[in-house]
Scaffold this motif. Structure first.
Motif, PDB file in Angstrom:
ATOM      1  N   TYR A   1     -23.584  -7.501  -4.091  1.00 35.34           N
ATOM      2  CA  TYR A   1     -23.640  -8.954  -3.992  1.00 35.34           C
ATOM      3  C   TYR A   1     -24.492  -9.542  -5.114  1.00 35.34           C
ATOM      4  O   TYR A   1     -24.138 -10.564  -5.709  1.00 35.34           O
ATOM      5  N   SER A   2     -25.611  -8.890  -5.414  1.00 32.56           N
ATOM      6  CA  SER A   2     -26.456  -9.374  -6.500  1.00 32.56           C
ATOM      7  C   SER A   2     -25.699  -9.340  -7.826  1.00 32.56           C
ATOM      8  O   SER A   2     -25.786 -10.264  -8.642  1.00 32.56           O
ATOM      9  N   ALA A   3     -24.953  -8.271  -8.045  1.00 38.83           N
ATOM     10  CA  ALA A   3     -24.159  -8.170  -9.274  1.00 38.83           C
ATOM     11  C   ALA A   3     -23.132  -9.299  -9.353  1.00 38.83           C
ATOM     12  O   ALA A   3     -22.873  -9.841 -10.433  1.00 38.83           O
ATOM     13  N   SER A   4     -22.566  -9.688  -8.201  1.00 39.18           N
ATOM     14  CA  SER A   4     -21.587 -10.778  -8.194  1.00 39.18           C
ATOM     15  C   SER A   4     -22.232 -12.113  -8.547  1.00 39.18           C
ATOM     16  O   SER A   4     -21.542 -13.047  -8.962  1.00 39.18           O
ATOM     17  N   LEU A   5     -23.551 -12.204  -8.400  1.00 42.42           N
ATOM     18  CA  LEU A   5     -24.286 -13.416  -8.771  1.00 42.42           C
ATOM     19  C   LEU A   5     -24.760 -13.363 -10.222  1.00 42.42           C
ATOM     20  O   LEU A   5     -25.464 -14.261 -10.676  1.00 42.42           O
ATOM     21  N   GLY A   6     -24.396 -12.310 -10.927  1.00 42.83           N
ATOM     22  CA  GLY A   6     -24.721 -12.213 -12.348  1.00 42.83           C
ATOM     23  C   GLY A   6     -26.008 -11.500 -12.663  1.00 42.83           C
ATOM     24  O   GLY A   6     -26.432 -11.464 -13.821  1.00 42.83           O
ATOM     25  N   ARG A   7     -26.655 -10.885 -11.657  1.00 41.56           N
ATOM     26  CA  ARG A   7     -27.903 -10.162 -11.900  1.00 41.56           C
ATOM     27  C   ARG A   7     -27.833  -8.804 -11.197  1.00 41.56           C
ATOM     28  O   ARG A   7     -28.132  -8.687 -10.006  1.00 41.56           O
ATOM     29  N   PRO A   8     -27.414  -7.756 -11.921  1.00 43.60           N
ATOM     30  CA  PRO A   8     -27.428  -6.418 -11.320  1.00 43.60           C
ATOM     31  C   PRO A   8     -28.849  -6.043 -10.910  1.00 43.60           C
ATOM     32  O   PRO A   8     -29.818  -6.371 -11.605  1.00 43.60           O
TER      33      PRO A   8
END
Length: 395
Positions: free
Chosen positions: A181-188
């Protein structure tokens, strides 16, 4: 950069690189503020997050590290970080929140473990995002401790959360679902870790209880997670089934007595009186007491996630009755799949009994050892990442 601050860079490293990193001493004079952390909360899960994160910080940066806890309405700083404080802070260079944050070298947001979301309302999220933004604008290294990330259903909230994540020095999730989910927000995330309960010391308690049952006051009353009427009926059916099998039951609240409806004590007392011939009641006086109680059991069945995590981390297997998405991904990541989902499983009692028919408690206990080892290995990676992040101190 003022004296005492550390120089940080984004990690973005493979786990092997982190594990191979040298330990860098960044201990002297370090002052750390844990946001949304409370070691006196009636909710013992909130205490776990506060004390577990503090334990991790001191293990990484030394026992002399100053760690202060800060919740919305107070804490070690003597300053509230609530709506009223934000109103006084927002247009001032030296407002109460900014002035408090400047006293610290590192800010770590615990977010109550699962509050980095708009599921609890935009007001709560707004308080979280304001403090994170203030810390980031002051150029204080700001981190997100191991926790559930998301979901965000509001488009504006999602955009603001994405911006805050991208400004974080380090982002740690406690499960793979949050990592994605964090990766989907642009921050792995820098690491997918696990819950900080595994950073707490395990008590050595004799096995004097059979099954400890934690019933949630949150779910017992009307709530947004599950049908409370169905939950109550399932609890009564479970008690009857366990008694029929000859299991003595100890009721243990995990949210202690408080004025809110989110209170496990009245329900535990009521059930203990109702089934008094074959049950017991154990009301913890502290987090350490709760961990001793679950450690003394052969098995825990609980609706509070940290009642189950406290058990597992002390060597007692647990069957969680999950009411949200935060349970299963975290537990599956460390190899524990004996989870009952109250939202989707049609018969929680049958599934619970099926688990006990399929596995003896002795077998579950043996599997639990491997789960604890996996969890502690993940936290070892977190320790290495925290040590590595202090690349150099200015003097």
């Amino acid at each position: 950069m003022r004296k005492g601050h550390m120089i940080y860079g984004g990690l973005g490293l493979a786990h092997t690189a982190i594990l191979d990193a040298p330990n860098i001493d960044c201990r002297e004079f370090l002052r750390v503020l844990l946001l949304r952390a409370d070691s006196r909360s009636a909710n013992l899960g909130v205490r776990v997050l506060a004390e577990g994160t503090a334990a991790l910080v001191r293990q990484a940066w030394g026992p002399s590290t100053t760690v202060h806890l800060q919740n919305f309405d107070g804490g070690d700083t003597g300053q509230s970080f609530n709506k009223a404080a934000i109103a006084k802070d927002v247009f001032r260079k030296n407002g109460p929140i900014k002035s408090t944050l400047r006293k610290y070298d590192v800010v770590i947001d615990v977010c109550g473990g699962d509050s980095f979301t708009d599921s609890y309302g935009l007001k709560r999220l707004g308080l979280i995002l304001y403090t994170q933004s203030a810390s980031q604008k002051l150029r204080i290294p700001t981190m997100l401790s191991p926790q559930t990330i998301g979901p965000f259903t509001n488009r504006v909230a999602r955009a603001l959360a994405s911006r805050s994540l991208k400004r974080m020095t380090m982002v740690l999730s406690r499960d793979k679902a949050s990592e994605q989910y964090s990766a989907s927000l642009g921050r792995p995330v820098d690491l997918s870790a696990t819950d900080v309960v595994f950073a707490l010391p395990a008590p050595t308690t004799p096995k004097t209880r059979d099954i400890v049952l934690n019933v949630s006051g949150l779910l017992w009353n009307e709530n947004s997670h599950v049908d409370s009427t169905v939950y109550r009926a399932s609890v009564h059916s479970l008690i009857a089934a366990l008694q029929e099998r000859g299991h003595p039951i100890t009721f243990m609240p995990h949210v202690l007595d408080n004025p809110r409806s989110d209170n496990d004590v009245p329900i535990a007392v009521e059930l203990a009186h109702q089934y008094e011939t074959t049950t017991d009641l154990a009301v913890p006086t502290s987090l350490q007491d709760a961990r001793s109680i679950v450690s003394s059991a052969r098995l825990v069945i609980g609706s509070r996630m940290h009642a189950c995590l406290n058990a597992i981390s002390t060597g007692t297997p647990a069957i969680p009755w999950a009411y949200s998405r935060k349970f299963a991904p975290l537990l599956e990541d460390i190899g524990w799949d004996e989870v009952v989902d109250l939202r989707t499983d049609p018969d929680p009692v049958k599934i619970t009994l099926d688990i006990l028919d399929k596995h003896s408690i002795a077998d579950l206990t043996a599997r639990n050892v491997t789960v604890v080892e996996r969890a502690q290995a993940r936290l070892t990676e977190v320790l290495a990442a925290l040590q590595m992040s202090g690349a150099e101190r200015t003097r």
